[in-house]
Design an enzyme around this catalytic site. Structure first.
Site, PDB file in Angstrom:
ATOM      1  CG  ASP A  89     -88.211  -1.201 -12.338  1.00  0.00           C
ATOM      2  OD1 ASP A  89     -89.172  -2.066 -10.974  1.00  0.00           O
ATOM      3  OD2 ASP A  89     -87.187  -0.569 -12.579  1.00  0.00           O
ATOM      4  CG  ASP A 191     -91.193  -0.797  -7.994  1.00  0.00           C
ATOM      5  OD1 ASP A 191     -89.885  -0.047  -7.869  1.00  0.00           O
ATOM      6  OD2 ASP A 191     -92.069  -0.970  -7.379  1.00  0.00           O
ATOM      7  CD  GLU A 254     -87.110  -0.866  -4.616  1.00  0.00           C
ATOM      8  OE1 GLU A 254     -86.965   0.631  -4.049  1.00  0.00           O
ATOM      9  OE2 GLU A 254     -88.229  -1.072  -4.923  1.00  0.00           O
ATOM     10  CG  HIS A 316     -84.886   5.217  -9.497  1.00  0.00           C
ATOM     11  ND1 HIS A 316     -85.048   3.865  -9.228  1.00  0.00           N
ATOM     12  CD2 HIS A 316     -86.553   5.064  -9.508  1.00  0.00           C
ATOM     13  CE1 HIS A 316     -85.801   3.390  -8.792  1.00  0.00           C
ATOM     14  NE2 HIS A 316     -86.920   4.502  -8.689  1.00  0.00           N
ATOM     15  CG  ASP A 317     -86.400   5.243  -6.090  1.00  0.00           C
ATOM     16  OD1 ASP A 317     -86.797   6.324  -6.471  1.00  0.00           O
ATOM     17  OD2 ASP A 317     -86.780   4.318  -5.370  1.00  0.00           O
TER      18      ASP A 317
END
Ligand code: NOJ
Length: 523
Positions: A89, A191, A254, A316-317
């Site tokens: 990431d 990200d 993302e 994960h969100d």
């Protein structure tokens, strides 16, 4: 298939309740067995953990909770030995407020690194410079007493935004990318890309005319002056050029954007992000065959020529797919994910049917939960369920895992499902195997089939004379499909994992929540 690991939650090898790199290394054979191609790790860098690693204090090291740089090198080596890839990431939009760069920047208005972050004088009334709001709630501006200016944080107050208009920031962050690429890392999931640049004039964001009380707080304003600003594509091209100077590396972005704004991130010459994440299935309000088909068709139609698609069910969100659609349809969604055209991403535990855990407010840890417990992301970050032992094999017995385990881990875990010929894990593995060995399902074309009953979604995947039909029944009741023009075929996989048989497509019965992959005979 890309497999997302949330490192805190995968495997705790040293008994501190938090997952770590040696833990991940010890499970590579499982991932290989499952059929994974690449692993994406959520952040593993030093961090005060205000946003569980998305608040970084050093971009070129490993947090001691997760291990050492040596552990990362060992993991990378083991990953490559198994012919897998490792994607890290990369968090370019913001650092931690405890990062030495920010400490410098906030020390004085005259500091050389002041401009590395986004500072602004107060409004005439002393309040924040404009109406921008943080995605975690409240104003996006935080007043700094010592230097009497506000700094910008699109996320938590402990995540000040870097100023990507500053050339030194760009060069420093590109050096971070080189640091990891030099070490052999296979690429990055980048990200919060859509907010990397902000409006130079800091104009107020317009109020969303459709917003009503009860809607998510973060949709009250339209983020017109924060998201997808002019200048982004030049930066993307630079990132891509850097990445391409190494062989066989990937950039995944993302980007929560509508299709017409997402697609340009492939680049006009396909020279930007390899895989702008496709969150259509994550953000879809209703889960019905007709909407799923619409989403797939619209995405396929919007793809620039030569661009490679990708599909995501969760991360994960966001709420886990098995919670959103239920256990029965979770099987169908795995078939969907793994038979569509494009790279699938699987969030750890999705292959087992793990669901969001129930969590009282007092034990929530996510910064989002402070003001808005209903948006807590803790429920989707619970420990991986490995076996039936105490703590599900995530951490040694007697250790307290950082988040609790649900009661159903006794049935939903790797050890039990691996032995069960009808489990979701077995289905997922077989789908991956089938996909990998079938050209039509990997690079073949996609064509939706008309004239099927409501509640069903049927499509053809074809590569030269190889033709596979995927028939998915989302309706919750038995359906009969009459596709005589398709001739005969053979069911090679049913979501029920109980039939592999020749079939006349003139009469195809699908049980409730059943999906079939059918190899069609040559016409
Ligand atoms: C997106 C990440 O996926 C999320 O977990 C994080 O809180 C924000 N970006 C800020 O880095």
């Amino acid at each position: 298939m890309i497999y997302q690991i949330y490192p805190r939650s995968f495997l705790d090898s040293n008994g501190d309740g938090v997952g770590d790199l040696p833990g991940i290394a010890s499970k590579l054979d499982y991932l290989r067995w499952l059929g994974v191609d690449a692993i994406w790790l959520s952040p593993i860098y030093p961090s005060p953990m205000a946003d569980f690693g998305y608040d970084i204090t050093n971009y070129t090291d490993v947090h001691p909770l997760f291990g050492t740089l040596q552990d990362l090198d060992t993991l990378l080596h083991k990953v490559h030995q198994r012919d897998l890839k490792l994607i890290l990431d990369f968090v370019p939009n913001h650092t931690s407020d405890e990062h030495p760069w920010f400490q410098q920047a906030r020390s004085s208005r005259m500091n050389e690194q002041r401009d590395w972050y986004i500072w602004h004088d107060p409004a005439p009334d002393g309040g924040p410079p404009n109406n921008w709001t943080s995605r975690f709630g409240g104003s996006a501006w935080q007043f700094d007493e010592q230097t009497e200016q506000y700094y910008l944080h699109v996320y938590d107050v402990k995540q000040p935004d870097l100023n990507w208009r500053n050339p030194q920031v760009r060069q420093t962050m590109f050096d971070v990318m080189r640091f990891w690429l030099d070490r052999g890392v296979d690429g990055f999931r980048v990200d919060a890309l859509e907010v990397l640049l902000k409006d130079e004039q800091f104009r107020d964001n317009p109020v969303n005319p459709l917003w009503k009380p009860g809607d998510p707080f973060y949709t009250r304003l339209l983020e017109d002056y924060v998201v997808d600003q002019p200048g982004m594509h030049a930066i993307m091209q630079e990132m891509r050029t850097l990445t391409e100077s190494y062989s066989q590396r990937v950039l995944i972005g993302e980007l929560y954007l509508p299709l017409e704004r997402l697609m340009p991130y492939y680049g006009e010459q396909l020279d930007e992000i390899h895989l702008p994440f496709n969150f259509q299935f994550v953000t879809m309000p209703t889960w019905e065959a007709s909407t799923i088909r619409q989403v797939v068709d619209a995405y396929e139609a919007a793809l620039p020529e030569g661009a490679w698609p990708n599909w995501v069910l969760g991360n994960h969100d966001r709420s886990r797919i098995a919670t959103r659609v239920g256990h029965e349809q979770a099987r169908l969604t795995q078939m969907l994910l793994l038979t569509l055209r494009g790279t699938p991403t699987c969030y750890y535990g999705e292959e087992l049917g793990m669901q969001d855990i129930a969590l009282p407010r007092e034990v929530m840890q996510d910064p989002l939960a402070r003001e808005h417990p209903e948006y807590s992301r803790d429920p989707v970050r619970s420990p991986m369920q490995w076996d039936r032992s105490p703590n599900a094999g995530f951490c040694p017995p007697g250790t307290e895992p950082w988040l609790p385990l649900p009661a159903d881990y006794q049935q939903i875990n790797v050890a039990v499902e691996r032995e069960d010929p009808h489990s979701l894990l077995t289905l997922t593995r077989r789908l991956i195997e089938l996909r990998r060995s079938t050209l039509a399902l990997t690079t073949g074309s996609y064509c939706p089939i008309e004239g099927v009953p409501d509640g069903c979604f049927v499509y053809l995947r074809q590569a030269s004379s190889q033709r596979y039909l995927v028939a998915l029944n989302f309706s919750g009741q038995e359906q009969t499909l009459k596709l005589s023009e398709m001739g005969h075929g053979r069911i090679v996989l049913s979501t029920y994992l109980d039939r592999e048989e020749p079939i006349d497509l003139a009469l195809l019965r699908l049980r409730s929540d059943e999906g079939n992959v059918i190899e069609l005979a040559n016409l």
